[in-house]
Design an enzyme around this catalytic site. Sequence first.
Site, short mmCIF file in Angstrom:
data_model
loop_
_atom_site.label_atom_id
_atom_site.label_comp_id
_atom_site.label_asym_id
_atom_site.label_seq_id
_atom_site.Cartn_x
_atom_site.Cartn_y
_atom_site.Cartn_z
N CYS A 1 0.56 -1.42 -0.08
CA CYS A 1 0.00 -0.21 0.29
C CYS A 1 0.77 1.68 -0.75
CB CYS A 1 -0.75 0.20 0.92
SG CYS A 1 -2.25 -1.36 1.10
N HIS B 1 -9.43 2.63 -2.59
CA HIS B 1 -7.98 2.49 -2.46
C HIS B 1 -6.64 2.22 -3.55
CE1 HIS B 1 -3.85 2.34 -0.29
NE2 HIS B 1 -4.44 0.90 0.72
N CYS C 1 0.39 2.56 6.70
CA CYS C 1 0.44 1.00 6.72
C CYS C 1 0.50 0.81 5.69
CB CYS C 1 -0.83 0.24 8.28
SG CYS C 1 -1.91 0.37 6.45
#
EC number: 2.3.1.16
Length: 412
Positions: free
Chosen positions: A92, A368, A398
Amino acid sequence: MAQAYIIDHCRTPRGSGKPGRGALSGLHPQELGAAVLRALRDRNDLPTGQVDDILWGCSNQQAKQGSDLGRMTALAAGYDLRASGITLDRFCGSGLSAVMLGAASVMSGMEDIVIAGGCEMMSHNIADPRAQRTRLMDADNPALRALYPQVAQGLCADAIASLENIPRPALEALALESQRRAAVAISEGRFRGALVPVYDAAGAVLLAEDEHPRPGTTAEGLAALAPAFGTAAGVVIDDEGTTQLDLLLRAVPDLQMQFMHHAGTSSGVADGAAAVLLASEAAVAAHGWRPRARIIAMANMGDSPELMLNAPVPATRKVLAKAGLTLEDIDLFEVNEAFAVVPEKFLRDTGVSRDKVNVNGGAIALGHPIGATGAILTGTLLDELERRGVRRGLVTMCAAGGMAPALIIERL
């Protein structure tokens, strides 16, 4: 050390990542990324033959997203052949890591013009069996699993909320506020300067606004949703019958697991691309650009792989120490809403005011697209610093494996 300046940034709207249903899902990832590269070129009279490198985040580098997506996207965008490109993966954190590495190369004096960003088509990741990641972050490596038993991120989110005594209503309150803030930002046009419409091959607009937000979300609606990750807990991952929950309990024996996160408190699955134009002082002078911000400090942090969402707070402390700043010196924060527990824990651990964090909503409302999100958040942060006339912002997120990059920028 030399300065690295942010000249401009842009992003596509975030499309729904549901295969065959999102407006962008029929595009090739190279073409989606090319939209933002062309926009940066055209908006800044950028001579692409002088771009030293293109650093491109993409977490699932398989199938259509394989074969060095950064370089292929530059070619698809019609960039000069001298503009090189590389693709990187920090899960991510890929897009933010691209921005940080691009800034570092400029600050080192080795490069003058760098484009950093990324692309992820979650619809492609879901639909194409060749692009499916293994179900565990350890890639089915029994030796690594014996050292660090890692499970699905949603289970980590529930485990952290359980350990931290963060109740489901608190998670849903944060998610509801994310939707409310995103709705306000959209209605006031706060994203308009960054958005690049996406067209099909015939020149018709595929998507001009974010597709994922649900402004009609209510507290009652969120409360009625079933937890999403209880089924995953029982998935058997080896021939001995070990489940994912068994792995978690092996790592955290005293865990009293409660399943709380669901679709409304988890980041939206989305397609999207974003890019940031970075330049040295010499390049700024040569091209007559007006820098919008400068990079203050960067840091990366590792933390527990088993509870892999916990690194943003230590990453924040580390980058503040590098900058010689305190939390009070930061005007705005972007903390990626991978799951509601991540920003909620950040708020509780740091004591930062909720009025400073994710003020335009986050990934729960907006989506996302993994490889692009870090570059999106960097741009969103800069736009809001300018809108409010304040000085410094910090972005962190994160990443799987128990990591978090963190970046501080200063508006000029």
